[in-house]
Design a protein around this motif. Structure first.
Motif, mmCIF file in Angstrom:
data_model
loop_
_atom_site.group_PDB
_atom_site.id
_atom_site.type_symbol
_atom_site.label_atom_id
_atom_site.label_comp_id
_atom_site.label_asym_id
_atom_site.label_seq_id
_atom_site.Cartn_x
_atom_site.Cartn_y
_atom_site.Cartn_z
ATOM 1 N N ALA A 142 0.809 -1.156 -0.162
ATOM 2 C CA ALA A 142 0.059 0.091 -0.108
ATOM 3 C C ALA A 142 0.862 1.263 0.175
ATOM 4 O O ALA A 142 0.351 2.205 -0.481
ATOM 5 C CB ALA A 142 -0.840 -0.084 1.105
ATOM 6 N N GLY A 143 1.963 1.234 0.687
ATOM 7 C CA GLY A 143 2.987 2.364 0.557
ATOM 8 C C GLY A 143 3.288 2.551 -0.762
ATOM 9 O O GLY A 143 3.690 3.605 -0.944
ATOM 10 N N ASP A 331 9.687 -0.742 7.639
ATOM 11 C CA ASP A 331 9.033 -0.217 6.280
ATOM 12 C C ASP A 331 7.677 -0.464 6.375
ATOM 13 O O ASP A 331 7.008 -0.114 5.271
ATOM 14 C CB ASP A 331 9.820 -0.035 5.025
ATOM 15 C CG ASP A 331 9.902 -1.365 4.180
ATOM 16 O OD1 ASP A 331 9.113 -2.213 4.643
ATOM 17 O OD2 ASP A 331 10.390 -1.194 3.341
ATOM 18 N N GLY A 332 7.114 -1.677 6.862
ATOM 19 C CA GLY A 332 5.863 -2.276 6.584
ATOM 20 C C GLY A 332 5.944 -3.776 6.235
ATOM 21 O O GLY A 332 5.023 -4.344 6.440
ATOM 22 N N SER A 333 6.927 -3.960 5.544
ATOM 23 C CA SER A 333 7.304 -5.360 5.290
ATOM 24 C C SER A 333 8.616 -5.948 5.588
ATOM 25 O O SER A 333 8.739 -7.145 5.438
ATOM 26 C CB SER A 333 6.948 -5.809 3.643
ATOM 27 O OG SER A 333 7.760 -5.053 3.033
ATOM 28 N N ARG A 334 9.564 -5.127 5.986
ATOM 29 C CA ARG A 334 11.028 -5.448 6.212
ATOM 30 C C ARG A 334 11.718 -4.399 7.089
ATOM 31 O O ARG A 334 11.309 -3.326 7.185
ATOM 32 C CB ARG A 334 11.706 -5.720 4.713
ATOM 33 C CG ARG A 334 11.664 -4.155 3.985
ATOM 34 C CD ARG A 334 12.181 -4.329 2.882
ATOM 35 N NE ARG A 334 12.445 -3.063 2.026
ATOM 36 C CZ ARG A 334 13.072 -2.660 1.020
ATOM 37 N NH1 ARG A 334 13.575 -3.839 0.256
ATOM 38 N NH2 ARG A 334 13.220 -1.609 0.513
ATOM 39 N N GLU A 378 5.572 3.495 7.769
ATOM 40 C CA GLU A 378 5.368 1.937 7.833
ATOM 41 C C GLU A 378 4.268 1.718 6.514
ATOM 42 O O GLU A 378 3.681 0.687 6.604
ATOM 43 C CB GLU A 378 4.706 1.607 8.996
ATOM 44 C CG GLU A 378 5.416 1.552 10.001
ATOM 45 C CD GLU A 378 5.040 1.113 11.457
ATOM 46 O OE1 GLU A 378 3.791 0.379 11.422
ATOM 47 O OE2 GLU A 378 5.523 1.074 12.367
ATOM 48 N N PHE A 379 4.303 2.617 5.484
ATOM 49 C CA PHE A 379 3.668 2.302 4.277
ATOM 50 C C PHE A 379 4.713 2.111 3.172
ATOM 51 O O PHE A 379 4.537 2.659 1.942
ATOM 52 C CB PHE A 379 2.654 3.358 4.103
ATOM 53 C CG PHE A 379 1.502 3.191 4.628
ATOM 54 C CD1 PHE A 379 0.525 2.271 4.451
ATOM 55 C CD2 PHE A 379 1.336 4.020 5.787
ATOM 56 C CE1 PHE A 379 -0.729 2.281 5.307
ATOM 57 C CE2 PHE A 379 0.091 3.846 6.618
ATOM 58 C CZ PHE A 379 -0.805 3.079 6.349
#
Length: 497
Positions: A142-143, A331-334, A378-379
């Motif tokens: 989404a980011g 960052d939202g995934s890592r 975090e996107f």
């Protein structure tokens, strides 16, 4: 103000995912700039006419494509996309003809349809770059979409006159009765707005004279005086791990201290395996990580994770090389880690990402430096801010690097500072708190967005930590003029930010 973003989707195959995406986009761009039919059409409005009118006002169209998007059929067993009156088809045709930006978003494992699956009028959709939106890495995906949309829309200006729809029109056919009703509604709105503006103009100046400017509030201090600890918000509390004690000899710390804003008390958390300082503390996938840092004999490459089942810290995949005083963020995934200094005291410009249990290089900083700080929305975006280089003698940098996917680019500079704290603050964006300018200490709060209504800290200090919990920004610890560490904990209420 323009609506900016239109979300096109099929309720039958992607309503849940699209609803989550709508919440994400409205949180970032504002509800007034995002249109999704269910939430945006008022009772009594003609569905098709409002869709057409709205599309003419939008700058970007997000097309949500689920696995059955192109193949879903009607009760008569005909494919919906083959019907010229199909709403999804009409929406995309209007978007293509108007020349606005189109963003295909693939959800639930869908792939872009083949050319022979689309009517000729929709085939230009295939030339657009699709973005995959997965539940396992939703914030990251989404980011990426948010970043792409930021480049395509401008929510600060009205749409061009040629793109403005006439009220009540559908396919160029006027509806006089509906037009008059809309105009009358707008007239009432303007009268109400004028009254509101008058009240605000009279009342606000008086109110501002009665209310003190927001200030930092002193809270119960930490049990020890320290600087250089990892600090983060986790499970609704402020966690502080390791650091350098202000006691004689300045020993490194293996303690974990936890402040609970609900009770206003400090508690001890699971101790670290060994004393360590200048190691960033990060929350990733609802787990707590401590990365690298300085131990008794220099920088280390260890990565520690707090095991929720045992309440102890366990070793994870180590950093590619020993590093202290680097910066890290989720960052939202890592986890992204950058900069720092090694055992030879040489500064690093490397930027790494922890993916699937392995560290991978993804780029380089503009300038190699240590004592930098990081913040993330975090996107999908991480900001790396400030720092210094002991070897070159540069006391502080104002450099800002922005990490998105595998690209590191230059961001808006800040006033040169190192050993500061950083946080993503609702309403203000990325902000840097305090720090050492090389010529002295500062208590200022610098926000990349330009937001400047923060009061400075009661005293300038560096080596501090910051965390945001429930509309409060907390800062703790740090060194200052005449002291090597402090137990001070202060909070700033963000309700007015």
């Amino acid at each position: 103000m323009p609506l900016a973003i239109f979300i096109s989707y099929r309720r039958s195959d992607s309503a849940g995912t699209t609803g989550r995406l709508y919440d994400t986009l409205t949180a970032h761009f504002g509800e007034e700039h995002v249109f999704m039919d269910v939430d945006s059409i008022e009772p009594g409005d003609e569905f098709a006419a409002v869709l057409t009118e709205t599309l003419l006002q939008c700058q970007a169209v997000v097309v949500v494509i689920a696995p059955t998007w192109a193949t879903v059929r009607t009760e008569n067993d005909t494919r919906r996309l083959d019907n010229p009156e199909d709403y999804v088809r009409l929406e995309i045709e209007q978007a293509i003809s108007s020349g606005c930006s189109i963003f295909p978003v693939l959800v639930d494992g869908a792939a872009m349809p083949a050319a022979d699956e689309l009517p000729p009028s929709l085939q230009p959709l295939l030339s657009r770059q699709a973005i995959e939106l997965t539940s396992s890495r939703y914030k990251y995906d989404a980011g990426r979409l948010v970043s792409a949309l930021e480049k395509a829309v401008d929510v600060s200006v009205s749409p061009p006159e040629g793109n403005r729809a006439r009220p009540g029109s559908r396919g160029g056919r006027p509806q006089p009765g509906r037009d008059r009703a809309r105009l009358q509604k707008r007239r009432y709105r303007w009268i109400s707005l004028g009254s509101l503006i008058l009240v605000v103009a009279l009342f606000v100046p008086w109110t501002l004279q009665q209310v003190r400017a927001p200030e930092w509030n002193k809270l119960p201090p930490a049990p020890i005086e320290f600087e250089g600890a990892g600090t983060v918000a986790f499970e609704g509390r402020v966690w502080v791990a390791g650091g350098v004690s202000a006691a004689e000899g300045r020993p490194l710390l293996d303690t974990v201290r936890v402040f609970d804003p609900m009770t206003g008390t400090w508690a001890e958390g699971p101790p670290l395996p060994r004393p360590v300082a200048f190691a960033p503390l990060v929350v990733a996938s609802d787990q707590l990580y401590l990365l690298g840092g300085q131990v008794a004999d220099g920088a280390v490459d260890s990565v520690l994770r707090l095991d929720a089942d045992t309440g102890t810290w366990v070793e994870e995949a180590p950093l590619p090389e020993p590093r202290e005083a680097g910066a890290a963020a989720w960052d939202g995934s890592r986890i992204v880690y950058a900069g720092g200094v090694g055992r030879d005291h040489g500064v690093s410009d490397d930027v790494y990402a922890l993916e699937n249990g392995r560290w991978r290089p993804i780029g380089e900083l503009q300038i190699a430096r240590e004592k930098i700080v990081a913040a993330s929305d975090e996107f999908g975006t991480v900001w790396l801010l400030g720092g210094r280089d002991r070897k070159s003698g540069v006391p502080a940098f104002g450099t800002v690097d922005v990490v998105q996917v595998d690209h590191v680019s230059a961001g808006t500079s800040i006033y040169p500072v190192h050993s500061a704290a950083a946080a993503w603050i609702p309403g203000a964006g990325v902000c840097v708190i305090g720090g050492d300018t090389g010529a002295g200490l500062t208590g200022d709060v610098q926000c990349l967005s330009g937001y400047d209504d923060f009061a400075p800290l009661p005293e300038g200090r560096a080596g501090l930590g910051a965390a945001v919990v429930d509309l409060h920004l907390y800062v703790v610890g740090g060194y200052g003029a005449g002291f090597h560490g402090t137990s001070a904990l202060e909070a700033f209420h963000l309700g007015t930010v």
